[in-house]
Design a protein around this motif. Structure first.
Motif, PDB file in Angstrom:
ATOM      1  N   SER A   1      -1.181 -41.234 -48.919  1.00 44.54           N
ATOM      2  CA  SER A   1      -2.781 -40.762 -49.871  1.00 44.54           C
ATOM      3  C   SER A   1      -3.629 -41.099 -48.671  1.00 44.54           C
ATOM      4  N   ASP A   2      -3.118 -41.683 -47.117  1.00 40.51           N
ATOM      5  CA  ASP A   2      -3.728 -42.526 -46.375  1.00 40.51           C
ATOM      6  C   ASP A   2      -4.042 -40.858 -45.337  1.00 40.51           C
ATOM      7  N   TYR A   3      -3.107 -39.451 -45.479  1.00 36.56           N
ATOM      8  CA  TYR A   3      -3.173 -38.575 -45.009  1.00 36.56           C
ATOM      9  C   TYR A   3      -3.060 -37.108 -45.475  1.00 36.56           C
ATOM     10  N   SER A   4      -4.070 -35.794 -44.447  1.00 32.77           N
ATOM     11  CA  SER A   4      -4.660 -34.949 -45.482  1.00 32.77           C
ATOM     12  C   SER A   4      -3.635 -33.619 -44.185  1.00 32.77           C
ATOM     13  N   GLY A   5      -3.969 -32.754 -44.915  1.00 35.39           N
ATOM     14  CA  GLY A   5      -4.006 -31.361 -44.094  1.00 35.39           C
ATOM     15  C   GLY A   5      -3.160 -31.133 -43.854  1.00 35.39           C
ATOM     16  N   TRP A   6      -2.566 -30.227 -43.280  1.00 39.33           N
ATOM     17  CA  TRP A   6      -1.171 -29.251 -42.454  1.00 39.33           C
ATOM     18  C   TRP A   6      -0.456 -29.960 -42.288  1.00 39.33           C
ATOM     19  N   LEU A   7       0.445 -31.179 -41.159  1.00 36.65           N
ATOM     20  CA  LEU A   7       1.424 -32.026 -41.520  1.00 36.65           C
ATOM     21  C   LEU A   7       1.275 -32.921 -42.868  1.00 36.65           C
ATOM     22  N   LYS A   8       0.525 -33.854 -43.214  1.00 36.60           N
ATOM     23  CA  LYS A   8       1.178 -33.975 -44.461  1.00 36.60           C
ATOM     24  C   LYS A   8       2.199 -32.570 -45.112  1.00 36.60           C
ATOM     25  N   ASP A   9       1.630 -30.848 -45.931  1.00 33.40           N
ATOM     26  CA  ASP A   9       1.411 -30.196 -46.381  1.00 33.40           C
ATOM     27  C   ASP A   9       2.974 -30.289 -46.215  1.00 33.40           C
ATOM     28  N   ARG A  10       3.182 -29.948 -44.645  1.00 33.64           N
ATOM     29  CA  ARG A  10       4.507 -29.588 -43.829  1.00 33.64           C
ATOM     30  C   ARG A  10       6.026 -30.779 -43.964  1.00 33.64           C
ATOM     31  N   VAL A  11       5.428 -32.212 -44.210  1.00 35.06           N
ATOM     32  CA  VAL A  11       6.298 -32.809 -44.046  1.00 35.06           C
ATOM     33  C   VAL A  11       6.258 -32.903 -45.546  1.00 35.06           C
ATOM     34  N   SER A  12       5.611 -32.808 -46.687  1.00 25.20           N
ATOM     35  CA  SER A  12       5.743 -33.202 -48.167  1.00 25.20           C
ATOM     36  C   SER A  12       6.650 -31.764 -48.954  1.00 25.20           C
ATOM     37  N   ASP A  13       6.907 -31.516 -48.171  1.00 24.47           N
ATOM     38  CA  ASP A  13       7.622 -29.897 -48.454  1.00 24.47           C
ATOM     39  C   ASP A  13       8.667 -30.575 -49.286  1.00 24.47           C
ATOM     40  N   PRO A  14       9.315 -30.526 -50.117  1.00 23.66           N
ATOM     41  CA  PRO A  14      10.359 -30.869 -50.549  1.00 23.66           C
ATOM     42  C   PRO A  14      11.804 -30.011 -50.142  1.00 23.66           C
ATOM     43  N   ASN A  15      11.809 -28.988 -49.521  1.00 22.60           N
ATOM     44  CA  ASN A  15      12.971 -28.427 -49.275  1.00 22.60           C
ATOM     45  C   ASN A  15      13.201 -28.726 -47.447  1.00 22.60           C
ATOM     46  N   TYR A  16      11.614 -29.661 -46.773  1.00 25.12           N
ATOM     47  CA  TYR A  16      11.419 -29.576 -45.599  1.00 25.12           C
ATOM     48  C   TYR A  16      11.837 -30.656 -45.789  1.00 25.12           C
ATOM     49  N   TRP A  17      11.713 -31.583 -46.798  1.00 27.36           N
ATOM     50  CA  TRP A  17      11.768 -32.805 -46.681  1.00 27.36           C
ATOM     51  C   TRP A  17      12.870 -33.594 -47.447  1.00 27.36           C
ATOM     52  N   ALA A  18      14.330 -32.257 -47.675  1.00 29.14           N
ATOM     53  CA  ALA A  18      15.347 -32.798 -48.106  1.00 29.14           C
ATOM     54  C   ALA A  18      15.965 -32.770 -46.513  1.00 29.14           C
ATOM     55  N   LYS A  19      15.391 -32.077 -45.731  1.00 32.37           N
ATOM     56  CA  LYS A  19      16.694 -32.243 -44.201  1.00 32.37           C
ATOM     57  C   LYS A  19      15.689 -33.101 -43.732  1.00 32.37           C
ATOM     58  N   ILE A  20      14.251 -33.804 -44.018  1.00 30.40           N
ATOM     59  CA  ILE A  20      14.268 -34.394 -42.860  1.00 30.40           C
ATOM     60  C   ILE A  20      14.484 -35.968 -43.731  1.00 30.40           C
ATOM     61  N   SER A  21      14.562 -36.092 -44.776  1.00 31.23           N
ATOM     62  CA  SER A  21      15.477 -37.281 -44.903  1.00 31.23           C
ATOM     63  C   SER A  21      17.068 -37.650 -44.719  1.00 31.23           C
ATOM     64  N   ALA A  22      17.694 -36.295 -44.577  1.00 30.97           N
ATOM     65  CA  ALA A  22      19.309 -36.622 -44.873  1.00 30.97           C
ATOM     66  C   ALA A  22      19.378 -36.670 -43.140  1.00 30.97           C
ATOM     67  N   CYS A  23      18.103 -35.863 -42.322  1.00 31.51           N
ATOM     68  CA  CYS A  23      18.700 -35.450 -40.454  1.00 31.51           C
ATOM     69  C   CYS A  23      17.710 -37.451 -40.868  1.00 31.51           C
ATOM     70  N   LEU A  24      17.606 -38.419 -41.381  1.00 29.11           N
ATOM     71  CA  LEU A  24      16.817 -40.011 -40.737  1.00 29.11           C
ATOM     72  C   LEU A  24      17.918 -40.656 -40.899  1.00 29.11           C
ATOM     73  N   HIS A  25      18.170 -40.615 -42.084  1.00 25.53           N
ATOM     74  CA  HIS A  25      19.776 -41.316 -42.262  1.00 25.53           C
ATOM     75  C   HIS A  25      20.895 -41.064 -41.536  1.00 25.53           C
ATOM     76  N   ASP A  26      21.076 -39.473 -41.154  1.00 23.70           N
ATOM     77  CA  ASP A  26      22.823 -39.729 -40.726  1.00 23.70           C
ATOM     78  C   ASP A  26      21.825 -39.947 -38.867  1.00 23.70           C
ATOM     79  N   ALA A  27      20.636 -39.776 -38.257  1.00 21.37           N
ATOM     80  CA  ALA A  27      20.212 -41.004 -37.292  1.00 21.37           C
ATOM     81  C   ALA A  27      20.238 -42.274 -37.247  1.00 21.37           C
ATOM     82  N   GLY A  28      20.623 -43.275 -38.388  1.00 19.95           N
ATOM     83  CA  GLY A  28      20.542 -44.158 -38.604  1.00 19.95           C
ATOM     84  C   GLY A  28      18.931 -44.414 -38.275  1.00 19.95           C
TER      85      GLY A  28
END
Length: 293
Positions: free
Chosen positions: A117-144
């Motif tokens: 909730s402390d963030y807003s705007g384009w970057l927050k919307d981009r990261v919070s998008d369910p489809n995109y976050w699925a890729k980010i979270s998987a990448c974070l896990h794979d990157a250890g």
């Protein structure tokens, strides 16, 4: 005089060539940080593209100065103008999408807590998008991203790792990714077992936070689906982009100075070029008068 002007343009372009190096280095640095921005490659490409463009344009101007190709120098100045405009636009964009969002100080904790909730705007919307976050979270896990959390000592007898105490853990300076993705929010009141294993407390304090129910002790899941994890990614991006933006501002100042000097030198060289035929004709006309009897 003509050689001096083109030589100045050559020196100016060598400076812009050097100026492209820190921009490229900044983009590569963003891409090398596997714990966050490697999972967000779209963030590094604008910087790399600007750096490569300046690199190519500088070589164009340098070649035009060395071989005195007027049309190439004119094209160089034209393209450089749009590079400067693009760099200004990118700096403004980078600051505008990272103007909000700071870690929250928690009493008796060495790390910060992060809330989406402390963030807003384009970057927050981009990261919070369910489809995109699925890729980010998987990448974070794979990157250890959470591997660095385990910093306990080895038992001298059994050789097994002994987790650090909760008091020691609470004073650690965790990265935004580690704080947001690798442990539950402090407000949940979970009981510490080890760095990435927590058990729910006896009460329901803090369970109003949806992240409390999203936390999972499965090491494949942890808090990768928590809003705090998204906030941690945004905080890490903000920190990285602000560092790169400082470099870009310095490079922009250098490019503007270089562009002004280059325009002046090019105008001077064109003026001398236009004056040369008159001087040559005057000399050729003067020579016959010296040999007439």
């Amino acid at each position: 005089m003509l050689r001096g002007s083109t030589g100045l343009i050559g020196v100016v372009n060598f400076i812009t060539f050097l100026g492209s190096i820190p921009i490229l280095a900044g983009g590569i640095w963003l891409g090398s940080r596997a714990n966050n921005t490697d999972c967000l490659r779209f963030l590094q490409w604008p910087i790399i593209i600007i750096g490569l463009t300046i690199f190519v344009v500088s070589l164009m101007g340098f070649a035009g100065a060395c071989y005195r190709i007027s049309w190439l120098l004119r094209l160089y100045l034209f393209v450089m103008f749009f590079v400067i405009v693009a760099l200004v636009g990118f700096i403004i964009f980078a600051y505008s999408v990272t103007d909000r969002g700071h870690g929250q100080v928690i009493m008796d904790r060495g790390y910060y807590e992060y809330q989406l909730s402390d963030y807003s705007g384009w970057l927050k919307d981009r990261v919070s998008d369910p489809n995109y976050w699925a890729k980010i979270s998987a990448c974070l896990h794979d990157a250890g991203a959470c591997k660095g959390m385990a910093q306990g000592m080895r038992d001298p007898v059994t050789g097994m790792r002994v987790p650090e105490s909760v008091a020691t853990f609470n004073q650690r300076h965790l990265s935004p990714i580690e704080s947001g993705c690798c442990k539950p929010p402090t407000s949940c009141g979970f009981t510490y077992v080890n760095e990435t294993y927590w058990t729910p407390g006896a009460g329901t304090v803090g369970y109003a936070d949806p992240d409390c129910t999203k936390w999972n002790n499965d090491q494949q899941l942890l808090c990768y689906q928590c809003d705090s994890c998204k906030a941690g990614v945004l905080a890490s991006i903000r920190h990285s982009w602000r560092k790169v933006s400082v470099i870009n501002v310095v490079v922009l100042i250098v490019l503007v100075i270089v562009y002004v000097v280059g325009c002046a030198a090019f105008r001077n060289s064109r003026k001398i070029e236009n004056d040369e035929p008159f001087g040559v004709n005057r000399m050729t006309k003067a020579r016959p008068s010296r040999i007439q009897f």
